[in-house]
Scaffold this motif. Structure first.
Motif, PDB file in Angstrom:
ATOM      1  N   GLN A   1      29.771   4.034  62.469  1.00  0.00           N
ATOM      2  CA  GLN A   1      29.250   4.719  61.284  1.00  0.00           C
ATOM      3  C   GLN A   1      28.200   5.750  61.671  1.00  0.00           C
ATOM      4  O   GLN A   1      28.140   6.829  61.091  1.00  0.00           O
ATOM      5  CB  GLN A   1      28.680   3.715  60.277  1.00  0.00           C
ATOM      6  CG  GLN A   1      28.268   4.340  58.963  1.00  0.00           C
ATOM      7  CD  GLN A   1      29.435   4.961  58.203  1.00  0.00           C
ATOM      8  OE1 GLN A   1      30.571   4.539  58.310  1.00  0.00           O
ATOM      9  NE2 GLN A   1      29.149   5.983  57.424  1.00  0.00           N
ATOM     10  N   TRP A   2      27.396   5.457  62.661  1.00  0.00           N
ATOM     11  CA  TRP A   2      26.377   6.405  63.116  1.00  0.00           C
ATOM     12  C   TRP A   2      27.042   7.684  63.630  1.00  0.00           C
ATOM     13  O   TRP A   2      26.614   8.788  63.313  1.00  0.00           O
ATOM     14  CB  TRP A   2      25.523   5.756  64.213  1.00  0.00           C
ATOM     15  CG  TRP A   2      24.373   6.587  64.644  1.00  0.00           C
ATOM     16  CD1 TRP A   2      23.133   6.639  64.088  1.00  0.00           C
ATOM     17  CD2 TRP A   2      24.361   7.525  65.740  1.00  0.00           C
ATOM     18  NE1 TRP A   2      22.346   7.545  64.769  1.00  0.00           N
ATOM     19  CE2 TRP A   2      23.069   8.105  65.784  1.00  0.00           C
ATOM     20  CE3 TRP A   2      25.304   7.926  66.675  1.00  0.00           C
ATOM     21  CZ2 TRP A   2      22.706   9.051  66.731  1.00  0.00           C
ATOM     22  CZ3 TRP A   2      24.933   8.873  67.616  1.00  0.00           C
ATOM     23  CH2 TRP A   2      23.654   9.416  67.635  1.00  0.00           C
TER      24      TRP A   2
ATOM     25  N   LYS B   1      25.579  -5.545  60.820  1.00  0.00           N
ATOM     26  CA  LYS B   1      25.313  -6.654  61.726  1.00  0.00           C
ATOM     27  C   LYS B   1      26.095  -6.509  63.028  1.00  0.00           C
ATOM     28  O   LYS B   1      25.606  -6.870  64.071  1.00  0.00           O
ATOM     29  CB  LYS B   1      25.668  -7.973  61.049  1.00  0.00           C
ATOM     30  CG  LYS B   1      24.782  -8.276  59.864  1.00  0.00           C
ATOM     31  CD  LYS B   1      25.174  -9.572  59.207  1.00  0.00           C
ATOM     32  CE  LYS B   1      24.291  -9.807  58.003  1.00  0.00           C
ATOM     33  NZ  LYS B   1      24.589 -11.034  57.325  1.00  0.00           N
TER      34      LYS B   1
ATOM     35  N   ARG C   1      31.268  -3.200  54.100  1.00  0.00           N
ATOM     36  CA  ARG C   1      31.725  -3.780  55.374  1.00  0.00           C
ATOM     37  C   ARG C   1      33.248  -3.714  55.479  1.00  0.00           C
ATOM     38  O   ARG C   1      33.788  -3.428  56.542  1.00  0.00           O
ATOM     39  CB  ARG C   1      31.232  -5.218  55.532  1.00  0.00           C
ATOM     40  CG  ARG C   1      29.817  -5.315  56.060  1.00  0.00           C
ATOM     41  CD  ARG C   1      29.478  -6.708  56.523  1.00  0.00           C
ATOM     42  NE  ARG C   1      29.566  -7.704  55.468  1.00  0.00           N
ATOM     43  CZ  ARG C   1      28.564  -8.062  54.664  1.00  0.00           C
ATOM     44  NH1 ARG C   1      27.391  -7.500  54.796  1.00  0.00           N
ATOM     45  NH2 ARG C   1      28.741  -8.979  53.747  1.00  0.00           N
TER      46      ARG C   1
ATOM     47  N   PRO D   1      27.360  -4.519  66.026  1.00  0.00           N
ATOM     48  CA  PRO D   1      26.935  -3.285  66.698  1.00  0.00           C
ATOM     49  C   PRO D   1      28.020  -2.213  66.782  1.00  0.00           C
ATOM     50  O   PRO D   1      27.734  -1.028  66.627  1.00  0.00           O
ATOM     51  CB  PRO D   1      26.527  -3.752  68.096  1.00  0.00           C
ATOM     52  CG  PRO D   1      26.254  -5.202  67.966  1.00  0.00           C
ATOM     53  CD  PRO D   1      27.119  -5.705  66.850  1.00  0.00           C
TER      54      PRO D   1
ATOM     55  N   ARG E   1      28.278  -0.496  63.411  1.00  0.00           N
ATOM     56  CA  ARG E   1      27.102   0.366  63.197  1.00  0.00           C
ATOM     57  C   ARG E   1      27.205   1.633  64.027  1.00  0.00           C
ATOM     58  O   ARG E   1      26.893   2.729  63.560  1.00  0.00           O
ATOM     59  CB  ARG E   1      25.822  -0.389  63.565  1.00  0.00           C
ATOM     60  CG  ARG E   1      25.228  -1.175  62.452  1.00  0.00           C
ATOM     61  CD  ARG E   1      23.792  -1.566  62.728  1.00  0.00           C
ATOM     62  NE  ARG E   1      23.539  -1.864  64.120  1.00  0.00           N
ATOM     63  CZ  ARG E   1      23.095  -3.021  64.579  1.00  0.00           C
ATOM     64  NH1 ARG E   1      22.852  -4.000  63.773  1.00  0.00           N
ATOM     65  NH2 ARG E   1      22.880  -3.199  65.858  1.00  0.00           N
ATOM     66  N   HIS E   2      27.635   1.489  65.254  1.00  0.00           N
ATOM     67  CA  HIS E   2      27.762   2.629  66.159  1.00  0.00           C
ATOM     68  C   HIS E   2      28.818   3.611  65.638  1.00  0.00           C
ATOM     69  O   HIS E   2      28.607   4.831  65.664  1.00  0.00           O
ATOM     70  CB  HIS E   2      28.115   2.130  67.560  1.00  0.00           C
ATOM     71  CG  HIS E   2      28.073   3.163  68.617  1.00  0.00           C
ATOM     72  ND1 HIS E   2      26.906   3.745  69.055  1.00  0.00           N
ATOM     73  CD2 HIS E   2      29.071   3.747  69.324  1.00  0.00           C
ATOM     74  CE1 HIS E   2      27.184   4.633  69.979  1.00  0.00           C
ATOM     75  NE2 HIS E   2      28.486   4.665  70.171  1.00  0.00           N
TER      76      HIS E   2
END
Length: 113
Positions: A9-10, A1, A99, A3, A6-7
């Protein structure tokens, strides 16, 4: 959720997080070695094996155990990629644990740089 999480982990999954190996290739730093351990600083070392972050993962492991009632061990694979539902059984619990691990990785990324 979130950003930023997420960024992060990407970047880890695609092996483009700026560890000293990548920064050395880009000629930004002089050495590929970790400034704390004097070993080659690849992603797994940066986020898990470095002596500077081992205490953090022990604390996070205790938090996860106390909140879930399950004695889950955080190894390199779990820290880098997270847990699957098969390991924990509940989707909600798996998402929460992952998380927490991701927030731990964000802490590591901020503290080490």
């Amino acid at each position: 959720k979130e950003p930023r999480l997420r960024h992060l982990q990407w970047k880890i999954i695609h092996n483009i997080y700026p560890t000293r190996i990548l920064l050395h290739k880009m000629k930004i730093v002089d050495s590929q070695k970790c400034t704390h351990c004097d070993v080659v600083d690849f992603s797994e070392h940066f986020f898990f094996h470095c002596k500077r972050v081992s205490t953090l993962w022990s604390i996070i492991e205790k938090i996860i155990t106390s909140k879930t009632g399950k004695n889950l061990k955080l190894g390199e694979q779990e820290v880098m990629l997270g847990f699957t539902e098969k390991t924990i059984l509940s989707k909600t619990l798996t998402n929460w644990v992952n998380r927490v691990i991701l927030v731990g990785k964000m802490v590591v990324s901020k503290v080490k740089y």
